[in-house]
Design an enzyme around this catalytic site. Structure first.
Site, short mmCIF file in Angstrom:
data_model
loop_
_atom_site.label_atom_id
_atom_site.label_comp_id
_atom_site.label_asym_id
_atom_site.label_seq_id
_atom_site.Cartn_x
_atom_site.Cartn_y
_atom_site.Cartn_z
N LYS A 79 0.85 -1.19 0.00
CA LYS A 79 0.00 0.00 0.00
C LYS A 79 0.88 1.24 0.00
O LYS A 79 1.43 1.61 1.02
CB LYS A 79 -0.93 0.05 1.22
CG LYS A 79 -2.01 1.13 1.08
CD LYS A 79 -2.54 1.60 2.41
CE LYS A 79 -1.68 2.67 3.05
NZ LYS A 79 -1.65 3.95 2.28
N GLU A 95 10.35 1.66 10.20
CA GLU A 95 11.35 2.70 9.95
C GLU A 95 10.63 4.03 10.06
O GLU A 95 9.80 4.37 9.23
CB GLU A 95 11.99 2.51 8.57
CG GLU A 95 13.30 3.28 8.40
CD GLU A 95 13.09 4.73 8.06
OE1 GLU A 95 13.32 5.59 8.95
OE2 GLU A 95 12.70 5.04 6.93
N CYS A 133 13.73 11.29 5.78
CA CYS A 133 13.86 10.99 7.21
C CYS A 133 15.28 11.18 7.69
O CYS A 133 15.51 11.37 8.89
CB CYS A 133 13.39 9.56 7.50
SG CYS A 133 14.30 8.28 6.59
N GLU A 157 9.63 16.22 14.85
CA GLU A 157 10.03 16.09 13.45
C GLU A 157 9.19 17.05 12.60
O GLU A 157 7.97 16.97 12.59
CB GLU A 157 9.83 14.67 12.96
CG GLU A 157 10.33 14.46 11.54
CD GLU A 157 10.13 13.04 11.06
OE1 GLU A 157 11.02 12.54 10.34
OE2 GLU A 157 9.09 12.43 11.38
#
Length: 469
Positions: free
Chosen positions: A179, A254, A288, A373
């Site tokens: 997905k 992750e 990231c 973040e």
């Protein structure tokens, strides 16, 4: 793919080797213009169920093939993708907002390399063997594919990270239900058009498009999906963990990062500044591994003259801008970028999701701007005094994905790298990757590792066999 009355792309799921239409759709926007240009399936339980069943049916034959046979199919797909590199790069740029150059030189070549790398590396793993002569026994291990792998990939490096999951999964004999992000689904759909020609049997790779709460939730909670690999936010990973827990699934997560760059006074400052601008603002800061906190003993980065594309969505742009507003309200200084420098765009792009690379100084270590973040072209710069202070500040967030250290002192390189709580530490460079070695984070940056041996272990189950003779 079909076209509606406004010439939108209308994507279809790929299940059991066929494109299957969906009754519900999600608008997908061109980030450079802010206009809808694509309709993505809004899949749910029924579509996921069909894909899982197709993957289950394909598993016995695919898993029985030798690694070399599977690798030939993967290499053929890599060749077909490489032949369409420009088309894929153009599509990735339009769908995600990144520059065509970045997609052409980074995203698509790496997606091609992912298939070639795992097609080869799977041939070279060894298993363990011990002898117990006093008992007349030999022990050895074998590794077998797990079954149907549920793979969920993010919107920042769409084809790059999708293939980073599909390639090791199918190389080790698993079948796949993937997905992609509903915001960046086009290149995944384009890849599906090549699977049959490459030689993938129906059901080995299935693509179900849709949102996390509908398609993603149905996938991670499906009892016949024993393994889930996810790249995305920590909050979503917590939800996946909860939904997977009743089934004791294997998880690889992750997640986010809040990565520091630590610049010591003896560093090559020209190189440090040039590379840190790149590590902070590549792909609009939507990687990231991008630097978001810079700690320096002296001087500061120059004005980041960097060619950026658009951010992925209006909502994400507003979120990133809100962090700059928060920093200002807390007394920090915006050195350049958002609100300081003009953003001049062509007329057709004035409604696009663009933002100037932004550098902020004087942010408190406890501020959300330093702790959360941001995932955009925003970086904070603060000073430090000595190794202990640098390590303490570098480790002072809940994330632990990556870090960079700039110094000419070899002893300091090793000392600081060992003390930093990060899964990857680059010294005097950034984003140099050997795909054989582990990739992943500590703390809230994830669970597990990806890479040559680590992916091989994750996508297989190990069994110990003892033979008495």
């Amino acid at each position: 793919m079909t076209a509606d009355h406004r010439t939108h792309l209308v994507l279809e799921n790929y299940i059991g080797g066929k494109f299957v239409p969906c009754s519900r759709h999600i608008d997908s926007y061109d980030p450079s213009t802010g206009e809808v240009y694509c309709k993505v399936p809004d899949s749910g339980t029924d579509e996921v169920e069909a894909a899982v069943q197709a993957a289950r049916e394909a598993f016995p034959d695919w898993s029985a093939r030798s690694p070399a046979e599977r690798g030939q199919v993967m290499k053929k797909l890599a060749d077909l993708m490489e032949a369409q590199l420009e088309e894929l790069a153009q599509a990735e740029s339009r769908d995600q907002g990144k520059t065509v150059m970045f997609a052409r030189t980074v995203d698509v070549p790496r997606a091609v390399d992912n298939f070639r790398f795992f097609a080869s590396s799977v041939l070279h793993h060894t298993t363990d063997c011990t002898t117990m002569d006093h008992l007349g026994c030999v022990n050895y291990t074998v590794r077998s594919p797990v079954g149907v792998a549920g793979l969920i990939s993010p919107w920042n490096l769409p084809l790059y990270l999708l293939t980073w999951k599909i390639a090791p999964a199918v190389a080790t004999g698993n079948t796949v239900v993937a997905k992609p992000s509903e915001m960046t689904s086009v290149t995944a759909w384009m890849m599906c058009k090549l699977l049959e020609e490459a030689g993938f049997p129906p059901g080995v790779v299935n693509m179900v498009f849709g949102t996390g709460p509908r398609a993603g939730d149905a996938l991670v909670s499906h009892p016949d999906v024993p393994l889930v690999s996810f790249t995305g936010s920590t909050a979503t990973a917590q939800r996946i963990t909860e939904r997977s827990a009743p089934f004791c699934k294997k998880l690889s997560l992750e997640l986010g990062g809040k990565n520091p760059a630590i610049v010591f006074s003896d560093a090559d400052l020209d190189q440090a500044v040039t590379t840190t601008v790149r590590s902070s603002f590549s792909n609009q800061g939507e990687i990231c591994l991008c630097t978001s906190r810079i700690y320096v003993e002296r001087s500061a980065p120059s004005d980041p003259d960097n060619n950026n594309g658009a951010l992925v969505s209006r909502e994400h742009l507003e979120k990133v801008r809100s962090f700059v507003t928060l920093a200002r309200s807390e007394g920090a200084t915006v050195l350049c970028g958002e609100g300081e420098d003009p953003l001049v765009l062509p007329q057709r792009n004035t409604s696009g999701y663009f933002m100037r690379p932004t550098v902020i100084a004087g942010v408190a270590e406890s501020s959300r701007v330093m702790q959360d973040e941001i995932f955009g072209p925003v970086v904070c710069v603060n000073p430090f005094d000595g190794e202990d202070d640098a390590v303490a500040k570098g480790n002072g967030v809940r994330y632990g994905l990556a870090a960079t250290v700039w110094t000419r002192d070899v002893g300091r390189v090793h000392r600081v790298a060992r003390r930093l709580e990060a899964g990857l530490v680059w010294t005097n460079c950034w984003l140099v990757r050997d795909l054989n070695l582990p990739f992943g984070g500590m703390k809230n940056s994830g669970v597990g590792r990806e890479g040559g041996r680590d992916s091989y272990h994750f996508f297989t189950e190990v069994k110990t066999i003892t033979v008495k003779h």
